[in-house]
Design a protein around this motif. Sequence first.
Motif, PDB file in Angstrom:
ATOM      1  N   GLU A  79     -15.193   3.324   9.629  1.00  0.00           N
ATOM      2  CA  GLU A  79     -15.597   2.118   8.909  1.00  0.00           C
ATOM      3  C   GLU A  79     -14.801   0.910   9.386  1.00  0.00           C
ATOM      4  OE1 GLU A  79     -17.912   1.854   6.272  1.00  0.00           O
ATOM      5  OE2 GLU A  79     -18.436   3.890   6.835  1.00  0.00           O
ATOM      6  N   GLN A  80     -15.380  -0.274   9.196  1.00  0.00           N
ATOM      7  CA  GLN A  80     -14.638  -1.508   9.428  1.00  0.00           C
ATOM      8  C   GLN A  80     -13.918  -1.842   8.126  1.00  0.00           C
ATOM      9  OE1 GLN A  80     -17.395  -4.443  10.791  1.00  0.00           O
ATOM     10  NE2 GLN A  80     -17.300  -3.721  12.891  1.00  0.00           N
ATOM     11  N   ILE A  81     -12.627  -1.617   8.113  1.00  0.00           N
ATOM     12  CA  ILE A  81     -11.824  -1.831   6.911  1.00  0.00           C
ATOM     13  C   ILE A  81     -10.922  -3.031   7.134  1.00  0.00           C
ATOM     14  CG2 ILE A  81     -10.026  -0.826   5.435  1.00  0.00           C
ATOM     15  CD1 ILE A  81     -11.245   1.902   6.014  1.00  0.00           C
ATOM     16  N   GLN A  82     -10.865  -3.902   6.148  1.00  0.00           N
ATOM     17  CA  GLN A  82     -10.031  -5.104   6.237  1.00  0.00           C
ATOM     18  C   GLN A  82      -8.572  -4.726   5.992  1.00  0.00           C
ATOM     19  OE1 GLN A  82     -11.591  -7.806   3.366  1.00  0.00           O
ATOM     20  NE2 GLN A  82     -13.247  -8.470   4.677  1.00  0.00           N
ATOM     21  N   THR A  83      -7.924  -4.247   7.024  1.00  0.00           N
ATOM     22  CA  THR A  83      -6.534  -3.821   6.873  1.00  0.00           C
ATOM     23  C   THR A  83      -5.628  -5.000   6.538  1.00  0.00           C
ATOM     24  OG1 THR A  83      -6.219  -3.979   9.268  1.00  0.00           O
ATOM     25  CG2 THR A  83      -6.785  -1.812   8.372  1.00  0.00           C
ATOM     26  N   GLU A  84      -6.003  -6.216   6.961  1.00  0.00           N
ATOM     27  CA  GLU A  84      -5.196  -7.399   6.640  1.00  0.00           C
ATOM     28  C   GLU A  84      -5.138  -7.622   5.135  1.00  0.00           C
ATOM     29  OE1 GLU A  84      -7.944  -7.639   8.647  1.00  0.00           O
ATOM     30  OE2 GLU A  84      -6.966  -7.637  10.611  1.00  0.00           O
ATOM     31  N   LEU A  85      -6.212  -7.306   4.452  1.00  0.00           N
ATOM     32  CA  LEU A  85      -6.245  -7.443   2.997  1.00  0.00           C
ATOM     33  C   LEU A  85      -5.223  -6.494   2.372  1.00  0.00           C
ATOM     34  CD1 LEU A  85      -7.812  -8.743   0.604  1.00  0.00           C
ATOM     35  CD2 LEU A  85      -9.246  -6.718   0.632  1.00  0.00           C
ATOM     36  N   PHE A  86      -5.174  -5.261   2.847  1.00  0.00           N
ATOM     37  CA  PHE A  86      -4.181  -4.297   2.378  1.00  0.00           C
ATOM     38  C   PHE A  86      -2.777  -4.811   2.677  1.00  0.00           C
ATOM     39  CE2 PHE A  86      -1.253  -0.855   3.313  1.00  0.00           C
ATOM     40  CZ  PHE A  86      -1.304  -0.119   2.144  1.00  0.00           C
ATOM     41  N   ASP A  87      -2.548  -5.254   3.921  1.00  0.00           N
ATOM     42  CA  ASP A  87      -1.223  -5.715   4.336  1.00  0.00           C
ATOM     43  C   ASP A  87      -0.742  -6.894   3.502  1.00  0.00           C
ATOM     44  OD1 ASP A  87      -1.170  -3.743   6.271  1.00  0.00           O
ATOM     45  OD2 ASP A  87      -1.765  -5.074   7.897  1.00  0.00           O
ATOM     46  N   ASN A  88      -1.621  -7.863   3.270  1.00  0.00           N
ATOM     47  CA  ASN A  88      -1.238  -9.044   2.487  1.00  0.00           C
ATOM     48  C   ASN A  88      -0.891  -8.680   1.045  1.00  0.00           C
ATOM     49  OD1 ASN A  88      -1.627 -10.672   4.724  1.00  0.00           O
ATOM     50  ND2 ASN A  88      -3.699 -11.245   4.147  1.00  0.00           N
ATOM     51  N   ALA A  89      -1.688  -7.830   0.434  1.00  0.00           N
ATOM     52  CA  ALA A  89      -1.411  -7.404  -0.943  1.00  0.00           C
ATOM     53  C   ALA A  89      -0.124  -6.585  -0.998  1.00  0.00           C
ATOM     54  CB  ALA A  89      -2.582  -6.603  -1.501  1.00  0.00           C
ATOM     55  N   PHE A  90       0.098  -5.760   0.008  1.00  0.00           N
ATOM     56  CA  PHE A  90       1.294  -4.915   0.080  1.00  0.00           C
ATOM     57  C   PHE A  90       2.556  -5.774   0.168  1.00  0.00           C
ATOM     58  CE2 PHE A  90       4.312  -2.360   2.613  1.00  0.00           C
ATOM     59  CZ  PHE A  90       4.461  -1.282   1.757  1.00  0.00           C
ATOM     60  N   VAL A  91       2.573  -6.730   1.099  1.00  0.00           N
ATOM     61  CA  VAL A  91       3.731  -7.603   1.288  1.00  0.00           C
ATOM     62  C   VAL A  91       3.967  -8.455   0.041  1.00  0.00           C
ATOM     63  CG1 VAL A  91       4.609  -9.574   2.617  1.00  0.00           C
ATOM     64  CG2 VAL A  91       3.619  -7.606   3.802  1.00  0.00           C
ATOM     65  N   SER A  92       2.899  -8.966  -0.545  1.00  0.00           N
ATOM     66  CA  SER A  92       3.027  -9.779  -1.756  1.00  0.00           C
ATOM     67  C   SER A  92       3.694  -8.992  -2.882  1.00  0.00           C
ATOM     68  CB  SER A  92       1.645 -10.270  -2.193  1.00  0.00           C
ATOM     69  OG  SER A  92       1.719 -10.981  -3.398  1.00  0.00           O
ATOM     70  N   LYS A  93       3.281  -7.756  -3.052  1.00  0.00           N
ATOM     71  CA  LYS A  93       3.857  -6.919  -4.109  1.00  0.00           C
ATOM     72  C   LYS A  93       5.292  -6.512  -3.766  1.00  0.00           C
ATOM     73  CE  LYS A  93       3.044  -4.955  -8.065  1.00  0.00           C
ATOM     74  NZ  LYS A  93       2.727  -5.669  -9.269  1.00  0.00           N
ATOM     75  N   LEU A  94       5.591  -6.296  -2.484  1.00  0.00           N
ATOM     76  CA  LEU A  94       6.974  -6.003  -2.084  1.00  0.00           C
ATOM     77  C   LEU A  94       7.890  -7.170  -2.463  1.00  0.00           C
ATOM     78  CD1 LEU A  94       6.788  -4.381   1.487  1.00  0.00           C
ATOM     79  CD2 LEU A  94       7.422  -3.269  -0.665  1.00  0.00           C
ATOM     80  N   ILE A  95       7.449  -8.380  -2.197  1.00  0.00           N
ATOM     81  CA  ILE A  95       8.248  -9.565  -2.518  1.00  0.00           C
ATOM     82  C   ILE A  95       8.510  -9.632  -4.021  1.00  0.00           C
ATOM     83  CG2 ILE A  95       8.220 -12.093  -2.570  1.00  0.00           C
ATOM     84  CD1 ILE A  95       6.707 -11.938   0.142  1.00  0.00           C
ATOM     85  N   LYS A  96       7.511  -9.327  -4.835  1.00  0.00           N
ATOM     86  CA  LYS A  96       7.700  -9.324  -6.287  1.00  0.00           C
ATOM     87  C   LYS A  96       8.718  -8.274  -6.720  1.00  0.00           C
ATOM     88  CE  LYS A  96       3.214 -11.257  -7.348  1.00  0.00           C
ATOM     89  NZ  LYS A  96       1.851 -11.007  -7.766  1.00  0.00           N
ATOM     90  N   ASN A  97       8.858  -7.214  -5.910  1.00  0.00           N
ATOM     91  CA  ASN A  97       9.838  -6.166  -6.176  1.00  0.00           C
ATOM     92  C   ASN A  97      11.184  -6.443  -5.486  1.00  0.00           C
ATOM     93  OD1 ASN A  97       8.458  -4.244  -7.879  1.00  0.00           O
ATOM     94  ND2 ASN A  97       7.128  -3.832  -6.143  1.00  0.00           N
ATOM     95  N   LYS A  98      11.337  -7.680  -4.968  1.00  0.00           N
ATOM     96  CA  LYS A  98      12.566  -8.107  -4.282  1.00  0.00           C
ATOM     97  C   LYS A  98      12.869  -7.291  -3.029  1.00  0.00           C
ATOM     98  CE  LYS A  98      14.549 -10.518  -8.159  1.00  0.00           C
ATOM     99  NZ  LYS A  98      13.441 -11.343  -8.291  1.00  0.00           N
ATOM    100  N   VAL A  99      11.816  -6.858  -2.364  1.00  0.00           N
ATOM    101  CA  VAL A  99      11.918  -6.207  -1.067  1.00  0.00           C
ATOM    102  C   VAL A  99      11.298  -7.192  -0.083  1.00  0.00           C
ATOM    103  CG1 VAL A  99      11.192  -4.236   0.347  1.00  0.00           C
ATOM    104  CG2 VAL A  99      11.731  -3.900  -2.078  1.00  0.00           C
ATOM    105  N   TYR A 100      12.111  -7.689   0.852  1.00  0.00           N
ATOM    106  CA  TYR A 100      11.667  -8.784   1.710  1.00  0.00           C
ATOM    107  C   TYR A 100      11.213  -8.282   3.070  1.00  0.00           C
ATOM    108  CZ  TYR A 100      13.711 -11.265  -2.089  1.00  0.00           C
ATOM    109  OH  TYR A 100      13.985 -11.707  -3.348  1.00  0.00           O
ATOM    110  N   THR A 101      10.160  -8.896   3.589  1.00  0.00           N
ATOM    111  CA  THR A 101       9.536  -8.483   4.831  1.00  0.00           C
ATOM    112  C   THR A 101      10.008  -9.382   5.973  1.00  0.00           C
ATOM    113  OG1 THR A 101       7.594  -7.806   3.586  1.00  0.00           O
ATOM    114  CG2 THR A 101       7.335  -8.013   5.946  1.00  0.00           C
TER     115      THR A 101
END
Length: 192
Positions: A79-101
């Motif tokens: 399938e064509q999966i929008q992996t960027e959407l996953f990555d952006n949501a993942f990084v955003s939630k990491l930042i909220k958990n004080k884990v910096y990318t």
Amino acid sequence: MNKAFISCFSIVFILGCSSGAKRLDNNTDYVADSGGLTSQELVRAAEKLADEIGVFFKENPQEAGVFVAHFPTRNDTSEQIQTELFDNAFVSKLIKNKVYTVRTKTREQSLNEIQFSLSGLTSNRLSIGKLKSPNYFVRADINENLFTADGEKIVEQSINIELVEVETTIAVWSEKVSYRKQAVRGNKGVGW
């Protein structure tokens, strides 16, 4: 009479054109006909996994802080999966958990900007000593398993993620989120 007909026709034409695609509610949970991951499933999985990494670091605090290099998610599905959407949501939630990318891909651009600022041609001087190096890498991939059960096509797509310590290259945490769906019969389903 001709003008009245043209006016009525124009109104009907304008109303007909304005009733194009129907806007759907973003909060409604849909399942893809093909069995592929939807954007809601990707975001939900990203947030769940980032929260779990946040819990890991709360239980295993790091003196120097936590700086994670997140590599782009690899799509190993049909399938064509929008992996960027996953990555952006993942990084955003990491930042909220004080884990910096740490964005390792932009390091060269950062070095060029710092070098330019050190040339004296800018009003503020940047310091090269403030760049952060990651102490962990995060790798994610999405793969699928296609099979039949009781004559029905089943698509199972899994998001696999692991956290690797940079200095030791030891995987210190790993998790998987899977979605199993029945693909639609006919031409719309997964082609296998």
